[in-house]
Design an enzyme around this catalytic site. Sequence first.
Site, PDB file in Angstrom:
ATOM      1  N   HIS A 128      44.422  32.812  39.366  1.00  0.00           N
ATOM      2  CA  HIS A 128      44.168  33.584  40.591  1.00  0.00           C
ATOM      3  C   HIS A 128      45.476  34.003  41.251  1.00  0.00           C
ATOM      4  O   HIS A 128      46.497  33.339  41.146  1.00  0.00           O
ATOM      5  CB  HIS A 128      43.229  32.854  41.558  1.00  0.00           C
TER       6      HIS A 128
ATOM      7  N   ASN B  86      44.007  28.763  37.367  1.00  0.00           N
ATOM      8  CA  ASN B  86      42.984  29.610  36.744  1.00  0.00           C
ATOM      9  C   ASN B  86      43.400  31.085  36.744  1.00  0.00           C
ATOM     10  O   ASN B  86      42.591  31.955  36.464  1.00  0.00           O
ATOM     11  CB  ASN B  86      41.638  29.436  37.456  1.00  0.00           C
TER      12      ASN B  86
ATOM     13  N   GLU C 286      39.904  35.412  42.724  1.00  0.00           N
ATOM     14  CA  GLU C 286      39.491  34.511  41.655  1.00  0.00           C
ATOM     15  C   GLU C 286      39.111  35.318  40.406  1.00  0.00           C
ATOM     16  O   GLU C 286      38.962  36.542  40.473  1.00  0.00           O
ATOM     17  CB  GLU C 286      38.308  33.668  42.128  1.00  0.00           C
TER      18      GLU C 286
ATOM     19  N   ASP D 244      46.710  35.389  52.558  1.00  0.00           N
ATOM     20  CA  ASP D 244      45.364  34.831  52.693  1.00  0.00           C
ATOM     21  C   ASP D 244      45.280  33.746  53.763  1.00  0.00           C
ATOM     22  O   ASP D 244      46.293  33.277  54.267  1.00  0.00           O
ATOM     23  CB  ASP D 244      44.881  34.299  51.333  1.00  0.00           C
TER      24      ASP D 244
HETATM   25  P1  PGA Z   1      50.897  26.404  44.409  1.00  0.00           P
HETATM   26  O1  PGA Z   1      49.659  27.400  44.598  1.00  0.00           O
HETATM   27  O2  PGA Z   1      52.134  27.160  44.768  1.00  0.00           O
HETATM   28  O3  PGA Z   1      50.642  25.297  45.401  1.00  0.00           O
HETATM   29  O4  PGA Z   1      50.895  25.952  42.989  1.00  0.00           O
HETATM   30  C1  PGA Z   1      49.699  28.657  44.005  1.00  0.00           C
HETATM   31  C2  PGA Z   1      48.356  29.341  44.081  1.00  0.00           C
HETATM   32  O5  PGA Z   1      47.317  28.687  43.964  1.00  0.00           O
HETATM   33  O6  PGA Z   1      48.342  30.575  44.243  1.00  0.00           O
END
Ligand code: PGA
Length: 236
Positions: free
Chosen positions: A134, A132, A139, A66
């Site tokens: 995702h 959450n 999302e 992404d």
């Molecule tokens: P993080 O992010 O590795 O910084 O916890 C993971 C994500 O939001 O997919």
Amino acid sequence: MGKIRWIQVNAPEEGATYVYELVKEKLENDELRVIGLATGGTMEPVYEAWVQSPLDFSNTIAFNLDEYVGLDPSSPNSYAYFMNEHLFQHKTFLKTYIPNGLADDEDEECERYERLLNEHPLDIQLLGVGENGHIAFNEPGTSQDSLTHVASLTPSTLEVNGQYFENREKMPTTAYTMGIRSILNAKQLILLAFGERKRAAIEKLAEGVIDPNWPITHLLAHPNVIVISDLVEPKR
Ligand code: PGA
């Protein structure tokens, strides 16, 4: 439905070692032509281990999951910048792909990216998970059949990721993301999740029922998933 292989580790560094060994073996067996990469704090020890090693990615193509819409690769908040800092400036890949945050036409950019993914099927996709649930920027509520698209970030994601932006007003509210189907198309998925903030998402996955409100649960539709986590292996 596939069976998830749960790997319990004590710390993110131990998880990074597990990924390292797996990637090393695949590279040695010439089974890693295309790798899907992720950004975020979870991935930092993984890339650190690669950078400190003799692993050779010069015959491997990399795709990232992404990128924020509207961010230049030179912006420290862009994922292109993150990847360069943590991996690409240290290790040579045959080719690296990441959605172009500055593309003029969003639809065309999504189609271009999905076409590239079809041309170069992923042998492995690394994944983190949001609080959450995702996966990439898919999302809650995103369809399992989604391909690369522009996602609107939820308040939860804006809050969590906003801490990295000096000026929150300038934080993009949309992002290019591989879809859930684009991710499920990979031969193998490796998800890493560490710390209490990820417990709800991991427990949802462990329940073993696909729930569109928790995008992580779509991994249950894949036949080859490894989850590496320091969270107590929930009862299944
Ligand atoms: P993080 O992010 O590795 O910084 O916890 C993971 C994500 O939001 O997919």
